[in-house]
Design an enzyme around this catalytic site. Structure first.
Site, PDB file in Angstrom:
ATOM      1  N   GLY A   1       0.816  -1.209   0.000  1.00  0.00           N
ATOM      2  CA  GLY A   1       0.000   0.000   0.000  1.00  0.00           C
ATOM      3  C   GLY A   1       0.849   1.257   0.000  1.00  0.00           C
ATOM      4  CB  ALA A   2       1.968   3.862   1.422  1.00  0.00           C
TER       5      ALA A   2
ATOM      6  CG  HIS B   1       3.608   1.003  -5.284  1.00  0.00           C
ATOM      7  ND1 HIS B   1       3.742   2.038  -4.401  1.00  0.00           N
ATOM      8  CD2 HIS B   1       4.129  -0.096  -4.681  1.00  0.00           C
ATOM      9  CE1 HIS B   1       4.314   1.592  -3.292  1.00  0.00           C
ATOM     10  NE2 HIS B   1       4.567   0.305  -3.435  1.00  0.00           N
TER      11      HIS B   1
ATOM     12  N   GLY C   1       9.706  -3.962  -8.098  1.00  0.00           N
ATOM     13  CA  GLY C   1      10.580  -2.832  -8.413  1.00  0.00           C
ATOM     14  C   GLY C   1      12.046  -3.198  -8.236  1.00  0.00           C
TER      15      GLY C   1
ATOM     16  CE  LYS D   1      12.781   1.848  -2.676  1.00  0.00           C
ATOM     17  NZ  LYS D   1      13.634   1.611  -1.525  1.00  0.00           N
ATOM     18  CG  ASP D   2      12.589  -2.732  -2.248  1.00  0.00           C
ATOM     19  OD1 ASP D   2      13.223  -2.153  -1.367  1.00  0.00           O
ATOM     20  OD2 ASP D   2      11.435  -2.402  -2.573  1.00  0.00           O
TER      21      ASP D   2
ATOM     22  CD  GLN E   1      10.786  -6.971  -1.972  1.00  0.00           C
ATOM     23  OE1 GLN E   1      10.629  -6.832  -0.775  1.00  0.00           O
ATOM     24  NE2 GLN E   1      10.086  -6.284  -2.862  1.00  0.00           N
TER      25      GLN E   1
HETATM   26  O1  PAF Z   1       8.122  -4.587  -1.758  1.00  0.00           O
HETATM   27  C1  PAF Z   1       7.104  -4.693  -1.040  1.00  0.00           C
HETATM   28  O2  PAF Z   1       6.223  -3.833  -1.023  1.00  0.00           O
HETATM   29  C2  PAF Z   1       6.968  -5.904  -0.139  1.00  0.00           C
HETATM   30  O3  PAF Z   1       8.189  -6.319   0.344  1.00  0.00           O
HETATM   31  C3  PAF Z   1       6.212  -7.060  -0.810  1.00  0.00           C
HETATM   32  C4  PAF Z   1       6.960  -7.601  -2.004  1.00  0.00           C
HETATM   33  C5  PAF Z   1       4.820  -6.605  -1.215  1.00  0.00           C
HETATM   34  C6  PAF Z   1       6.045  -8.225   0.194  1.00  0.00           C
HETATM   35  O4  PAF Z   1       5.359  -7.821   1.336  1.00  0.00           O
END
Ligand code: PAF
Length: 283
Positions: free
Chosen positions: A31-32, A37, A150, A152-153, A156
């Site tokens: 969210g936010a 996004h 993204g 950016k992470d 991740q």
């Molecule tokens: O990047 C994010 O917003 C979060 O880490 C994700 C991938 C939605 C998992 O909660």
């Protein structure tokens, strides 16, 4: 646009969306929502006849001392933005729906070695495990053809690519370029925590990475020298406390000593007051 809160209902809806064999895009979020996004949503919209999103502030990826309770929440605005972006359905479960009422009900975790032992894995113990676990759960519920994350992470994104491969999810993971403010600051929901001075200072993260890229273009191959160049830019901003400034192999995120033609990536994490920002750039 449908809005669902129960995992089973979301699973059934996604099964029916895919039952004609059509591709389904998926944009997971906490969210936010911001333009970063929305870039994921536009890509999902372009590449799939249908796309769904999730909004879930996942408690298991926040450490005990982290910002779970003050994490920005703006559900109504988020839903409006997703509707405008052409999203077909949004999954907005609460923590009970995802993890059950007590810790005893949830005992299965996804740990993606070796990423837990580097960078974000070390500075935020448990964080990547929480991300990997919730992403695997969402993949099982939604079974998308493509999922959008993204750049950016960056770590991740690697964790998600690795778990998708290791657990044989038949899903294409699409990394989408970071969206930046005019002064280079990467868009992040956490930017909302910055006061005016911190916000101005935060662009030094981008300037430091640009300085690293320019030095490498100028022929510098010694990573320690690149690190000094980038740290000098950060140190000129007293409001920034760098946590790590690294040059890594873009494939496996291990630290490099020397640029040798392999794809390399700068990774930076820094605090501005209580707010922690991360960013990265291709070298
Ligand atoms: O990047 C994010 O917003 C979060 O880490 C994700 C991938 C939605 C998992 O909660």
């Amino acid at each position: 646009m449908q809005i669902l809160t129960e995992p089973r209902a979301m699973q059934q809806l996604c099964q029916s969306l895919r039952c004609q064999g059509a591709d389904l895009g998926f944009v997971p979020t906490m969210g936010a929502l911001h333009a970063g996004h929305l870039a994921l949503c536009h890509r999902a919209r372009e590449e799939n006849p249908q796309f769904v999103a999730s909004i879930f502030v996942n408690p298991t990826q926040f450490g005990a001392s982290e910002d779970l309770s003050r994490y920005p929440r703006s559900l109504e605005t988020d839903l409006e933005l997703l509707r405008e972006a052409g999203c077909d359905a949004v999954f907005t479960p609460d923590a009970r729906a995802m993890y059950g009422d007590t810790d005893l009900l949830h005992g299965t975790w996804v740990d993606v070695a070796p990423f837990n032992e580097m960078w974000e894995g070390v500075t935020r113990p448990g964080h990547l495990r929480g991300v990997a676990t919730v992403v695997a759960k969402l993949f099982n519920l939604i079974s998308p053809s493509r999922a959008y994350f993204g750049e950016k992470d960056f770590q991740q994104l690697h964790v998600v690519q690795a778990l998708t491969r290791d657990l044989n999810f038949p899903i294409e993971i699409v990394g989408v370029e970071t969206v930046r403010e005019p002064d280079g600051l990467a868009l992040s929901s956490r930017n909302a925590y910055l006061n005016e001075q911190q916000r101005r200072a935060a662009s030094a993260i981008y300037r430091a990475m640009r300085a690293g890229v320019e030095a490498a273009r100028g022929g510098e191959t010694d990573v320690a020298a690149l690190g000094r160049t980038m740290n000098a830019v950060l140190e000129a901003e007293p409001l920034i406390q760098p946590q790590y400034v690294a040059v890594v192999d873009a494939e496996n995120l291990t630290a490099l000593q020397q640029l040798d033609g392999r794809a390399a990536r700068i990774l930076i994490s820094a605090h501005l007051g209580k707010t922690r920002l991360i960013d990265n750039m291709a070298l």
